[in-house]
Write an enzyme that holds these catalytic residues in place. Structure first.
Site, short mmCIF file in Angstrom:
data_model
loop_
_atom_site.label_atom_id
_atom_site.label_comp_id
_atom_site.label_asym_id
_atom_site.label_seq_id
_atom_site.Cartn_x
_atom_site.Cartn_y
_atom_site.Cartn_z
CG ASP A 191 35.47 -14.33 -12.06
OD1 ASP A 191 34.13 -14.36 -12.62
OD2 ASP A 191 36.44 -14.05 -12.59
CG HIS A 267 29.18 -8.29 -15.02
ND1 HIS A 267 29.26 -7.80 -16.19
CD2 HIS A 267 30.29 -8.55 -14.44
CE1 HIS A 267 30.62 -7.51 -16.54
NE2 HIS A 267 31.22 -7.99 -15.46
CB SER A 378 33.99 -7.20 -1.05
OG SER A 378 33.39 -7.31 0.18
#
Length: 409
Positions: A191, A267, A378
């Site tokens: 995200d 991911h 981050s």
């Protein structure tokens, strides 16, 4: 006649005398009151030539206190920066393009002098402190309200389930919350918000529009001893040409910023094989979009973990960039990785190869598979090789979620 005048003068003096005595008494009283506080203070006297000078005690002198001065200076500078940002936003609303105003060398050096690594380690330990059961809901609710966290997507919605802030930051999502796009070859690994994307030109990569960093400084030099999917360069080859392994291909990049309220795991963005890891211990400056527009080569200053390998079109890399309070970067299949460790010094890097005698290929990753996690949030930087007809389906500044398409052929 003289006698009468004398009598008149005597009468006048008798009448004025009480007034003078009362006035003199008032003056003495006022003077005594004014001198009373000063008489309590011991005076020190010393002689210079013929004059005697009295000095007040040392505690009454003005002392320079560095902490209030530092706070006042820092607060004033922060206020000035906020005003500049507000002015830039207002100009952007009018449709005017504002050239980036980069930080000077002294400003970067001053920022890097702040012990952000130590503060991040302290923050990490604080996050692991188990909260009392009654305190969990108000603490997590405040965080949810501040950063706009959507707990309906979390695998466990009950706030009492998370023993500490670290567990809450690294919360998992429901399986159906992030469907992985199967139609496109590259998906978003996390995200976040798209800071920049496009084709790499002249070995310079844009962290945001108009602010670049060196590709070689970011990924590190290539040597003959590294077991990487590309050959070492010759004297006439550019660094970009070292990464492009197939004729007709180009080098592309995409930068995704994870805010504190985002899902903090990342991911695999495609089907690929990870063959090498390079860890850069560095600073832990903030990487929010405002800082990325202000500090050139911000990502090269910060601690980062570079995973390199190859996919069906050639070279592929994913870099997890650390930031303030994000000293912990975890790669699930790499147990030897320890970020923000005091034993690692800034300005160096260490390598690890996943290609061994028993494993000639490396670590295979499937698209959408769990790869790692941040401790707070981050930046993820993708740099990969692809044919010239590769197209991004993005807009700069847009919000994106893990599993959504970045681009395809």
């Amino acid at each position: 006649m003289a006698t009468s005048v004398g009598h008149c003068c005597l009468r006048l003096l008798h009448r004025v005398a009480p007034w003078r005595s009362s006035l003199h008494h008032c003056e003495n009283t006022a003077l005594s009151h004014s001198l009373q506080p000063s008489q309590k203070l011991p005076f020190r006297a010393f002689r210079t030539d013929a004059r005697k000078i009295h000095t007040a005690p040392a505690r009454s002198t003005f002392l320079l206190r560095p902490l209030p001065i530092l706070l006042a200076t820092g607060g004033g500078y922060a206020g000035y920066r906020q005003y500049e940002k507000y002015r830039e936003r207002e100009l952007e609303k009018l449709g005017l393009e504002i050239p980036p105003k980069l930080a000077g060398h002294w400003e970067v050096a001053l920022y890097k002098s702040v012990p952000t690594r130590l503060l991040s380690r302290a923050w990490g330990r604080l996050n692991q402190v188990e909260l009392p059961h009654w305190l969990r809901r108000p603490v997590y609710s405040l965080y949810i309200w501040t950063f706009g966290v959507n707990m309906k997507e979390a695998a466990v919605e009950d706030l009492h389930h998370y023993r500490n802030l670290s567990e809450f930051f690294r919360r998992k999502l429901k399986p159906q919350a992030r469907p992985v796009c199967g139609l496109h070859s590259v998906i978003s690994p996390s995200d976040g918000r798209i800071l920049n994307f496009g084709q790499v030109k002249n070995c310079e990569v844009e962290q945001v529009k108009g602010v670049t960093y060196s590709l070689e400084s970011f990924l590190g030099p290539r040597t003959c001893t590294e077991d990487l999917p590309f050959s070492p360069a010759t004297s006439c080859d550019s660094f970009k040409n070292q990464l492009v392994t197939r004729e007709g291909n180009e080098l592309y990049h995409c930068v995704i910023y994870l805010a504190p309220g985002d899902y903090h795991c990342f991911h695999s963005p495609t089907d690929w094989t990870v063959s090498h890891r390079r860890h850069f211990p560095g600073s832990l400056m903030s990487v929010n979009p405002g800082m990325a527009r202000w500090i050139k080569e911000l990502f090269c200053h910060n601690e980062r973990v570079v995973l390199t390998g190859d996919w069906k079109h050639g070279f592929f890399s994913l870099t997890a960039v650390g930031a303030t309070n994000v000293g912990s970067i975890r790669i699930y299949f790499d147990r030897d990785l320890h970020t923000n460790s005091p034993r690692h010094s800034k300005g160096s890097y260490n390598d690890f190869s996943f290609v061994t005698h028993t494993n000639r290929e490396g670590v295979p990753m499937r698209k959408g598979e769990h790869l790692g996690e941040f401790n707070l949030g981050s930046t993820i930087v993708l740099i990969f090789e692809a044919p010239k007809d590769f197209n991004f389906q993005l807009k700069t500044g847009q919000k994106i979620r893990f599993g959504e398409a970045l681009g395809s052929l």
